[in-house]
Design a protein around this motif. Structure first.
Motif, PDB file in Angstrom:
ATOM      1  N   ALA A  17      -3.261   8.980 -40.012  1.00 57.48           N
ATOM      2  CA  ALA A  17      -4.184   9.786 -40.803  1.00 57.48           C
ATOM      3  C   ALA A  17      -4.917   8.982 -41.869  1.00 57.48           C
ATOM      4  CB  ALA A  17      -3.451  10.963 -41.442  1.00 57.48           C
ATOM      5  N   GLY A  18      -4.380   7.860 -42.283  1.00 59.50           N
ATOM      6  CA  GLY A  18      -5.061   7.038 -43.277  1.00 59.50           C
ATOM      7  C   GLY A  18      -6.447   6.608 -42.823  1.00 59.50           C
ATOM      8  N   CYS A  19      -6.613   6.324 -41.564  1.00 59.98           N
ATOM      9  CA  CYS A  19      -7.914   5.943 -40.999  1.00 59.98           C
ATOM     10  C   CYS A  19      -8.555   7.088 -40.215  1.00 59.98           C
ATOM     11  CB  CYS A  19      -7.766   4.740 -40.068  1.00 59.98           C
ATOM     12  SG  CYS A  19      -7.326   3.221 -40.929  1.00 59.98           S
ATOM     13  N   HIS A  20      -7.736   7.963 -39.650  1.00 58.85           N
ATOM     14  CA  HIS A  20      -8.236   9.004 -38.744  1.00 58.85           C
ATOM     15  C   HIS A  20      -8.037  10.414 -39.290  1.00 58.85           C
ATOM     16  CE1 HIS A  20      -9.122   6.227 -35.511  1.00 58.85           C
ATOM     17  NE2 HIS A  20      -7.946   5.658 -35.687  1.00 58.85           N
ATOM     18  N   ILE A  21      -8.277  10.611 -40.563  1.00 60.74           N
ATOM     19  CA  ILE A  21      -8.109  11.928 -41.174  1.00 60.74           C
ATOM     20  C   ILE A  21      -8.964  12.968 -40.438  1.00 60.74           C
ATOM     21  CG2 ILE A  21      -9.856  11.527 -42.957  1.00 60.74           C
ATOM     22  CD1 ILE A  21      -6.727  13.262 -43.877  1.00 60.74           C
ATOM     23  N   HIS A  22      -8.342  14.054 -40.049  1.00 62.42           N
ATOM     24  CA  HIS A  22      -9.001  15.153 -39.315  1.00 62.42           C
ATOM     25  C   HIS A  22      -9.721  14.657 -38.052  1.00 62.42           C
ATOM     26  CE1 HIS A  22      -8.006  17.723 -42.633  1.00 62.42           C
ATOM     27  NE2 HIS A  22      -8.678  16.960 -43.466  1.00 62.42           N
ATOM     28  N   GLY A  23      -9.190  13.606 -37.436  1.00 62.04           N
ATOM     29  CA  GLY A  23      -9.777  13.099 -36.199  1.00 62.04           C
ATOM     30  C   GLY A  23     -10.979  12.194 -36.402  1.00 62.04           C
ATOM     31  N   GLY A  24     -11.295  11.891 -37.629  1.00 66.47           N
ATOM     32  CA  GLY A  24     -12.426  11.001 -37.914  1.00 66.47           C
ATOM     33  C   GLY A  24     -12.020   9.543 -37.814  1.00 66.47           C
ATOM     34  N   ASN A  25     -12.824   8.685 -38.389  1.00 67.00           N
ATOM     35  CA  ASN A  25     -12.513   7.258 -38.438  1.00 67.00           C
ATOM     36  C   ASN A  25     -13.229   6.676 -39.651  1.00 67.00           C
ATOM     37  OD1 ASN A  25     -12.340   4.429 -38.095  1.00 67.00           O
ATOM     38  ND2 ASN A  25     -12.233   4.652 -35.878  1.00 67.00           N
ATOM     39  N   ILE A  26     -12.478   6.259 -40.649  1.00 67.99           N
ATOM     40  CA  ILE A  26     -13.099   5.744 -41.866  1.00 67.99           C
ATOM     41  C   ILE A  26     -13.558   4.302 -41.711  1.00 67.99           C
ATOM     42  CG2 ILE A  26     -11.796   7.336 -43.325  1.00 67.99           C
ATOM     43  CD1 ILE A  26     -10.134   4.838 -44.203  1.00 67.99           C
ATOM     44  N   VAL A  27     -13.130   3.620 -40.655  1.00 70.26           N
ATOM     45  CA  VAL A  27     -13.502   2.219 -40.440  1.00 70.26           C
ATOM     46  C   VAL A  27     -14.737   2.118 -39.555  1.00 70.26           C
ATOM     47  CG1 VAL A  27     -12.709  -0.010 -39.572  1.00 70.26           C
ATOM     48  CG2 VAL A  27     -11.097   1.503 -40.741  1.00 70.26           C
ATOM     49  N   ARG A  28     -14.723   2.825 -38.427  1.00 70.40           N
ATOM     50  CA  ARG A  28     -15.858   2.800 -37.488  1.00 70.40           C
ATOM     51  C   ARG A  28     -16.217   4.224 -37.132  1.00 70.40           C
ATOM     52  NH1 ARG A  28     -15.486  -1.374 -33.041  1.00 70.40           N
ATOM     53  NH2 ARG A  28     -17.692  -0.873 -33.000  1.00 70.40           N
TER      54      ARG A  28
ATOM     55  N   THR B 142     -14.239   7.864 -33.352  1.00 73.41           N
ATOM     56  CA  THR B 142     -13.388   8.941 -33.852  1.00 73.41           C
ATOM     57  C   THR B 142     -12.418   9.398 -32.772  1.00 73.41           C
ATOM     58  OG1 THR B 142     -14.799  10.777 -33.154  1.00 73.41           O
ATOM     59  CG2 THR B 142     -15.327   9.721 -35.290  1.00 73.41           C
ATOM     60  N   LEU B 143     -11.608  10.354 -33.139  1.00 70.35           N
ATOM     61  CA  LEU B 143     -10.677  10.968 -32.191  1.00 70.35           C
ATOM     62  C   LEU B 143     -11.167  12.341 -31.756  1.00 70.35           C
ATOM     63  CD1 LEU B 143      -7.334   9.965 -33.945  1.00 70.35           C
ATOM     64  CD2 LEU B 143      -8.586   8.754 -32.152  1.00 70.35           C
ATOM     65  N   LYS B 144     -12.433  12.609 -31.978  1.00 75.24           N
ATOM     66  CA  LYS B 144     -13.050  13.853 -31.511  1.00 75.24           C
ATOM     67  C   LYS B 144     -13.222  13.756 -29.996  1.00 75.24           C
ATOM     68  CE  LYS B 144     -13.665  14.880 -35.838  1.00 75.24           C
ATOM     69  NZ  LYS B 144     -13.919  15.975 -36.661  1.00 75.24           N
ATOM     70  N   LEU B 145     -13.190  14.867 -29.314  1.00 74.25           N
ATOM     71  CA  LEU B 145     -13.188  14.883 -27.855  1.00 74.25           C
ATOM     72  C   LEU B 145     -14.399  14.158 -27.260  1.00 74.25           C
ATOM     73  CD1 LEU B 145     -11.614  15.683 -25.379  1.00 74.25           C
ATOM     74  CD2 LEU B 145     -12.800  17.883 -25.404  1.00 74.25           C
ATOM     75  N   LYS B 146     -15.590  14.408 -27.787  1.00 77.41           N
ATOM     76  CA  LYS B 146     -16.779  13.747 -27.241  1.00 77.41           C
ATOM     77  C   LYS B 146     -16.695  12.230 -27.368  1.00 77.41           C
ATOM     78  CE  LYS B 146     -20.195  17.393 -27.605  1.00 77.41           C
ATOM     79  NZ  LYS B 146     -21.515  17.798 -28.102  1.00 77.41           N
ATOM     80  N   ALA B 147     -16.198  11.743 -28.502  1.00 77.27           N
ATOM     81  CA  ALA B 147     -16.064  10.298 -28.699  1.00 77.27           C
ATOM     82  C   ALA B 147     -14.987   9.727 -27.776  1.00 77.27           C
ATOM     83  CB  ALA B 147     -15.740   9.982 -30.155  1.00 77.27           C
ATOM     84  N   LEU B 148     -13.887  10.451 -27.628  1.00 78.42           N
ATOM     85  CA  LEU B 148     -12.839   9.993 -26.711  1.00 78.42           C
ATOM     86  C   LEU B 148     -13.378   9.910 -25.284  1.00 78.42           C
ATOM     87  CD1 LEU B 148      -9.702  11.960 -28.002  1.00 78.42           C
ATOM     88  CD2 LEU B 148     -10.221   9.536 -28.338  1.00 78.42           C
TER      89      LEU B 148
END
Length: 120
Positions: free
Chosen positions: A49-60, A64-70
């Motif tokens: 969660a430090g980088c992927h809070i709520h499925g996002g990505n604070i680095v890139r 993200t971990l959102k379905l469309k990006a996956l």
């Protein structure tokens, strides 16, 4: 001497903390539920969660971990997610030395489930 001071400190502060928590309406049931979260959710909160809070990505932002990006990145299945958690890729750290195989599978299943549900 130090033990006496420490004992005195806790004997005074612990009851005060409990009184304050009760007075301010701390929801103890919420704390209990946090311990009952599925293992994948707990692992995600601790390691991801430090980088992927709520499925996002604070680095890139586009990774993200959102379905469309996956789906766009070919990571929309348990095998692919488990593989990247295990070995890492680019800025993503490998967790093979920190997580067991069962933990990796659990967090991968959690990520895919959350992605399919829109990270609610």
């Amino acid at each position: 001497m130090f033990k006496l001071l420490l004992r005195r400190f806790f004997s005074l502060t612990l009851p005060l903390a409990l009184i304050c928590a009760a007075g301010f309406g701390l929801d103890w049931s919420a704390l209990a539920l946090a311990d009952q979260a599925p293992p994948g959710a707990q692992i995600f909160e601790l390691h991801c969660a430090g980088c992927h809070i709520h499925g996002g990505n604070i680095v890139r932002r586009n990774k993200t971990l959102k379905l469309k990006a996956l789906q766009r990145n070919g990571m929309d299945n348990l095998t692919a997610i488990s593989e990247i958690v295990l070995n890492g890729k680019g800025n993503m750290s490998a967790y093979q030395d920190r997580l067991t195989e069962a933990e990796i599978q659990s967090v991968a299943a959690y990520v895919l489930e959350q992605a399919e549900q829109g990270w609610k």
